[in-house]
Design a protein around this motif. Structure first.
Motif, PDB file in Angstrom:
ATOM      1  N   SER A 122       0.849  -1.198   0.000  1.00  0.00           N
ATOM      2  CA  SER A 122       0.000   0.000   0.000  1.00  0.00           C
ATOM      3  C   SER A 122       0.879   1.241   0.000  1.00  0.00           C
ATOM      4  N   TRP A 123       0.230   2.384   0.110  1.00  0.00           N
ATOM      5  CA  TRP A 123       1.009   3.628   0.108  1.00  0.00           C
ATOM      6  C   TRP A 123       1.927   3.727   1.312  1.00  0.00           C
ATOM      7  N   ILE A 124       1.581   3.043   2.384  1.00  0.00           N
ATOM      8  CA  ILE A 124       2.451   3.082   3.567  1.00  0.00           C
ATOM      9  C   ILE A 124       3.843   2.596   3.171  1.00  0.00           C
ATOM     10  N   THR A 146       5.342   2.486   0.199  1.00  0.00           N
ATOM     11  CA  THR A 146       6.131   3.306  -0.722  1.00  0.00           C
ATOM     12  C   THR A 146       6.432   4.689  -0.156  1.00  0.00           C
ATOM     13  N   ARG A 147       5.605   5.173   0.778  1.00  0.00           N
ATOM     14  CA  ARG A 147       5.871   6.500   1.334  1.00  0.00           C
ATOM     15  C   ARG A 147       6.738   6.436   2.589  1.00  0.00           C
ATOM     16  N   ASP A 163       3.459  -4.344   6.178  1.00  0.00           N
ATOM     17  CA  ASP A 163       2.585  -4.055   5.046  1.00  0.00           C
ATOM     18  C   ASP A 163       2.514  -5.183   4.026  1.00  0.00           C
ATOM     19  N   HIS A 180      14.024   3.389  -2.519  1.00  0.00           N
ATOM     20  CA  HIS A 180      13.442   3.226  -1.186  1.00  0.00           C
ATOM     21  C   HIS A 180      14.467   2.653  -0.222  1.00  0.00           C
ATOM     22  N   GLN A 239      -6.337  -1.275   1.481  1.00  0.00           N
ATOM     23  CA  GLN A 239      -6.672  -1.235   0.053  1.00  0.00           C
ATOM     24  C   GLN A 239      -8.169  -1.110  -0.150  1.00  0.00           C
ATOM     25  N   PRO A 268      -9.691   2.857   1.981  1.00  0.00           N
ATOM     26  CA  PRO A 268      -8.582   3.816   2.067  1.00  0.00           C
ATOM     27  C   PRO A 268      -8.868   5.011   2.986  1.00  0.00           C
ATOM     28  N   PHE A 325      -6.982   5.896   6.548  1.00  0.00           N
ATOM     29  CA  PHE A 325      -6.188   7.099   6.762  1.00  0.00           C
ATOM     30  C   PHE A 325      -6.584   7.782   8.068  1.00  0.00           C
ATOM     31  N   ARG A 356       5.871  -3.544 -10.189  1.00  0.00           N
ATOM     32  CA  ARG A 356       5.147  -4.375  -9.229  1.00  0.00           C
ATOM     33  C   ARG A 356       5.494  -5.831  -9.462  1.00  0.00           C
TER      34      ARG A 356
END
Lengths: 314, 709
Positions: free
Chosen positions: A61-63, A65-66, A117, A219, B413, B416, B420, B598
């Motif tokens: 998830s974005w976690i 990659t960020r 993650d 990363h 996922q 979202p 957050f 990916r």
């Protein structure tokens, strides 16, 4: 002007960190009769990683990659408030030593989340172990720091260092205890032997590495760099709090150059000490780390009590 | 007077929302009423049409629900306005209401402290009323009538507000009981589960024992004074012994409500049983009302403070903080976990209050003001992020039909936005910089570090140790909420429910949490807004505020003195943005490597990475379980099912783990056992035979006659 100097110091901090890692490796290799890589090798590794395309797991998830950017920024910000070559810089007033611990916690929080993650067993294992060790290390570290801050009656690092400088060379039992406590904590928090081994990828020994196994490319570069800066941060904390002599108290070029030389010398010496201890010691079992850290806590407590009993002004 | 009207409107609106809720089944009656009074040839055809549309069967239920929550939300808005107005005005307003017994009018007083807690309640109620309409729609009307839920919610909120307004012991206890009993009915709302009935029963018993202790503590004060009004109680000068007795009783009573260890047991039972928005109110807001009670009693009514009380608070707070978070860590049920974490946060508040008391009693009112500020600010922060997390838990329960952390996973996922908002809550509660939880803990550390001014050597070594315990608590909380967020939202889904989960359809459910998350971040960056308000409260109550107000510009936080400690969250934020921005830009400027590739996760070359291979909750906390083994009662078993002729092969392995609180078997079971024994002894004289009873009456009569003559 002072702000420029502060930014320059931060950049210097971040730029020198890989060199320290290279020097540490160099010393260790020589002590272990191995051929050492060049001192610049960490820079080459980082550069190479930044040029590669990162591969990310499908369901990350974005976690994931960020997190590298978040971790890196938190650690850089931590570096900006620690006096490296000069005290009294304006950045030192932004945050004090408790906030510094907070920054570390911030970086760790996201590192542990990133470990969880992907959903592999390794990541979870690393996160679980990292949070365990840090949650016992943090009180020990704050105990050591409280000893210092109560002596200087400020939690601002810059003022505390000035206080120690003004006092001159006095042997305080509390500082000796706090120094040892902080050293033990630093070893645990930066993932060095005997708590963690940064050089292996063995299931039994991994803590830090287990969390970042899935990272690649830029990363990975950011995370590696951040952990090098973190190592240097602890080194600078130990060097400048307990042996602050040489640090620039004015902003003349001469004083600054002298301050830079002094900190490089002190860090080089600390790295030699660390490499000797890493060569002599073996990695500990995970469940003995708590004894190790309780010992650090005990030292911190002794430092505090000796400050209260022996040294307090009244 | 305007402020007073605002405050009263908040109370009245909350009661009105409760009463309106009662109309949920009265559609038919409304129909006949409207037909009778609005004749077809009336002058307002539009009005009639509108009414007709509102009363349509399909629409009435949802409109009615919304109306109830709109009233509740308005009550919250008025509470916030009233609180802000009285804190800005910096003086206390008094009033009398001619209710109750004829010769005992209810005294009302609205000052800075009440105003601040009005603010806490108001924000919580607003968030809940945004969230409520969509959330309660899942309850089936036949089984869980909305009328009951809405009525008691209104009474509960109104009761809490009245507690803050009360200025005499009678009125205080009436409001207190209104709050307790209304919340009992809310805990018992889903009474078809026996666990919930049990939880509600325990809650009621504890609430009543607590109320008894509070009455007794008021009684001690009142017996030395000439009235029950707080003004009269304030004037009394108690001997140290009597003051200590009153303090202990008050601590027991308010501590029971606040959930301090070891009288916390109702909390982890009751909070999961109530509907999520009610748990949010109970945990985020009601516990704060108990804190208010303790502050009002000790700092305002009791007169001279004694440092020993501060030590008691400090020690109890430390034990609660560390114990609460350790218990929280082991809970697989999300709402239970959050309930235990409330115990932790209440512990932190008590710790800092204890510090404030110690400093006050030792003649350092400025430092006392600092501690007082830290405690109130933490109460405020806790109300924000705990509300947020409970509402988030409600959304999760709504979407996955489960509260077990171990069966979730991978929801980031699928949900979202929720994830957050939940992340913001987790970061605030873990006291990370940039969020509000950090600021109050930072203030708490700063208070503890001022210990050098004290003369007493024991105190000077005790306080730093408790500060280190606070550090341990913060670190453990971070570990706990890494676990929570990681297990729920990250990784792969662990069950079919979480695999199929989706973001909430009705987005209004997210507004409440979004409001709270925004406030968590806002007050993490600009804490001075609250601290300046609190400074006024401290001035009113302790007669002292923070030293140099000039150091408290909007950019800097320098509570002790500007050249000692400082923290500037806005600049930290700017620094983070610069560092992150530069690294982000620099590393992605190469177009070829800008995109990410990916690929499947690395599975050690075995293939087939399954969700069952991930770390679970109990695996994550296993190191903690081993290190702090004495803290829990752990029942851990591995049952192996064997097969084959010789019973040699393992067919299946069952892992069983149960982690229990020490306080039940150690403290409560002996008490229940004793009560049962006593009841049995009493039962012996109850033979059930009418002749024996007549005999008892006869003997009693003879005795009475003998006594009189």
């Amino acid at each position: 002007m002072t702000w420029l100097l502060a930014i320059f110091q931060t950049l210097l901090f971040v730029a020198l960190a890989p060199l320290l890692a290279g020097w540490l490796k160099w010393c260790k290799c020589h002590l272990q009769n191995r051929q050492a890589p060049s001192l610049l090798q960490p820079y080459r590794d980082l550069l190479k990683l930044t040029r590669k395309q990162p591969v990310v797991a499908e369901h990350a998830s974005w976690i994931f990659t960020r997190a590298p950017y978040i971790i890196f920024s938190a650690i850089v910000l931590a570096a900006s408030i620690v006096p490296l070559i000069a005290v009294d810089l304006p950045t030192a007033a932004i945050a004090d030593v408790i906030v510094l611990v907070g920054f570390f916690a911030f970086a760790r929080f996201f590192l542990a989340l990133a470990g969880l993650d992907i959903g592999t067993a390794f990541g979870g294992m690393g996160s679980s172990r990292e949070m365990t060790i840090s949650s016992i290390a943090e009180p020990a570290m704050l105990m050591a720091i409280f000893t210092l801050t109560m002596t200087a009656s400020t939690t601002n690092l810059s003022f505390a260092i000035v206080h120690v400088l003004n006092e001159g060379l006095v042997l305080r039992p509390s500082f000796v205890f706090a120094l040892f406590a902080l050293m033990l904590v630093a070893i645990a928090e930066t993932g060095r032997i005997p708590v963690d081994n940064p050089d292996t990828h063995l299931e039994l020994t991994m803590i830090h590495e287990a969390m970042i196994l899935e990272y690649s490319g830029r990363h990975l570069a950011l995370i590696e760099w951040a952990s090098q800066v973190k190592l240097m941060l602890y080194g600078v904390l130990i060097a400048n709090i307990f042996f602050p002599w040489g640090i620039a108290q004015s902003f003349s070029v001469q004083a600054l150059a002298y301050g830079l030389l002094a900190i490089i010398g002190k860090l080089a010496l600390l790295a030699i000490l660390l490499s000797i201890s890493e060569t002599l010691l073996a990695k500990m079992r995970l469940f003995r780390v708590q004894e190790y850290l309780s010992f650090a806590y005990l030292l911190g407590l002794l430092g505090m009590l000796s400050h209260i009993i022996l040294e307090a002004s009244r | 007077m305007m402020t007073m009207i605002l405050a009263y409107s908040a109370v009245i609106l909350s009661f009105a929302s409760g009463l309106l809720a009662l109309m949920s089944n009265q559609r038919g009656m409304l129909m006949t009423l409207s037909q009778r009074f609005l004749t077809p040839d009336a002058h307002f055809p539009n009005c009639r049409n509108l009414l007709g549309r509102i009363l349509e069967e399909s629409r009435y239920a949802s409109l009615h629900r919304q109306a109830v929550f709109v009233l509740l939300g308005l009550s919250g808005v008025f509470a916030v306005l009233a609180g802000l107005a009285v804190m800005m005005g910096q003086d206390s307003l008094t009033d009398q209401i001619g209710l109750g017994l004829p010769w005992l009018p209810w005294h009302v007083r609205f000052d800075g402290l009440s105003g601040f807690f009005f603010l806490i309640i108001g924000i919580g109620v607003i968030a809940v009323s945004l969230y409520g309409p969509a959330y309660v729609a899942i309850y089936q009307e036949s089984q869980h009538p909305f009328a009951v839920l809405g009525l008691f919610t209104g009474l509960f909120v109104g009761g809490m507000l009245l507690v803050l307004l009360a200025d005499d012991a009678f009125f205080f206890m009436i409001a207190w009981e209104l709050m307790s009993v209304a919340s009992y009915f809310l805990v018992a709302f889903q009474h078809e589960h026996s666990a919930n009935r049990r939880a509600a029963f325990i809650y009621l018993v504890m609430a009543q024992v607590g109320a008894l202790a509070i009455i007794l503590s008021f009684g001690v004060l009142a017996s030395f004074s000439d009235g029950f009004t707080f003004d009269a109680l304030r004037q009394t000068a108690l001997s140290p012994t009597w003051a200590s007795i009153a303090f202990v009783l008050a601590l027991l009573g308010f501590g029971m409500k606040a959930g301090i260890v070891p009288v916390h047991v109702w909390l982890p039972e009751a909070h999961p049983a109530a509907p999520s928005h009610i748990s949010a109110l109970m945990s985020g807001v009601m516990l704060k009302v108990a804190v208010y009670g303790l502050i009002r009693f000790c700092f305002d009514l009791l007169g001279e403070l004694q440092w020993q009380w501060g030590v008691v608070l400090l020690v109890l707070g430390t034990v609660s903080a560390v114990g609460g978070i350790l218990y929280a860590m082991m809970q697989p049920n999300l709402k239970r976990l959050l309930a235990y974490s409330s115990i932790e946060n209440i512990g932190i508040i008590f710790m800092v209050l204890g510090l404030a008391m110690i400093f006050m009693a030792n003649g350092h009112p400025q430092l006392a003001a600092l501690g007082f500020l830290a405690a109130l600010f933490h109460a405020f922060n806790h109300s924000l992020f705990k509300n947020l997390l409970f509402l988030g838990a409600g959304i999760l329960q709504h979407q996955t039909h489960d509260l077990n952390i171990d069966t979730m996973g991978g929801l980031i996922q699928r949900m979202p936005q929720t994830s957050f908002l939940f992340l913001v809550g987790c970061m605030s509660i873990s006291s990370l910089p940039l969020f509000n939880g950090f600021v109050s803990e930072w203030l708490a550390f700063q208070t503890a570090l001022q210990v050098d001014v004290l003369d007493n050597g024991v105190l000077r070594s005790l306080i730093p140790v408790s500060a280190a315990a606070l550090a341990l608590t913060a670190a453990l909380a971070a570990a706990c909420f890494v676990k929570v967020f990681g297990m729920i939202f990250l990784g792969l889904p662990r069950s079919r429910n979480s695999e199929k989960a989706q973001e909430v359809k009705d987005k209004s459910m997210l507004y409440g949490p979004a409001l709270l998350a925004g406030l968590c971040f806002f007050f993490g960056i600009f804490p001075n807004l609250i601290i300046n308000l609190l400074n006024g409260v401290a001035k009113q109550l302790l007669g002292q505020s923070l030293p140099n107000d000039t150091a408290l510009s909007w950019l800097w936080l320098a509570p002790v003195s500007a050249n000692k400690v400082s923290y500037s969250p806005p600049m930290v934020l700017v620094g983070v943005l610069i560092a992150g921005g530069i690294s982000f830009w620099y590393l992605r400027r190469n177009l070829e490597t800008k995109t990410m590739r990916r690929a499947a996760a690395w599975d050690c070359g075995f293939g087939g990475l399954t969700p069952r291979m991930q770390y679970s909750c109990s695996a994550f906390t296993m190191p903690f379980r081993r290190i702090f083994a004495r803290v829990w009662l752990i029942d851990e078993r591995v049952d192996k099912e064997m097969q084959g002729a010789m019973d040699m092969d393992v067919k299946a392995v069952h892992y069983h783990l149960q982690v229990q609180d020490h306080s039940w078997p150690r403290l409560y079971q002996p008490i229940t056992h004793g009560v049962n024994q006593l009841a049995k002894q009493v039962g012996r004289i109850q033979t059930g035979n009418i002749r024996v009873y007549l005999g008892y009456s006869f003997v009693t009569l003879i005795l009475m006659l003998w006594v009189i003559s």
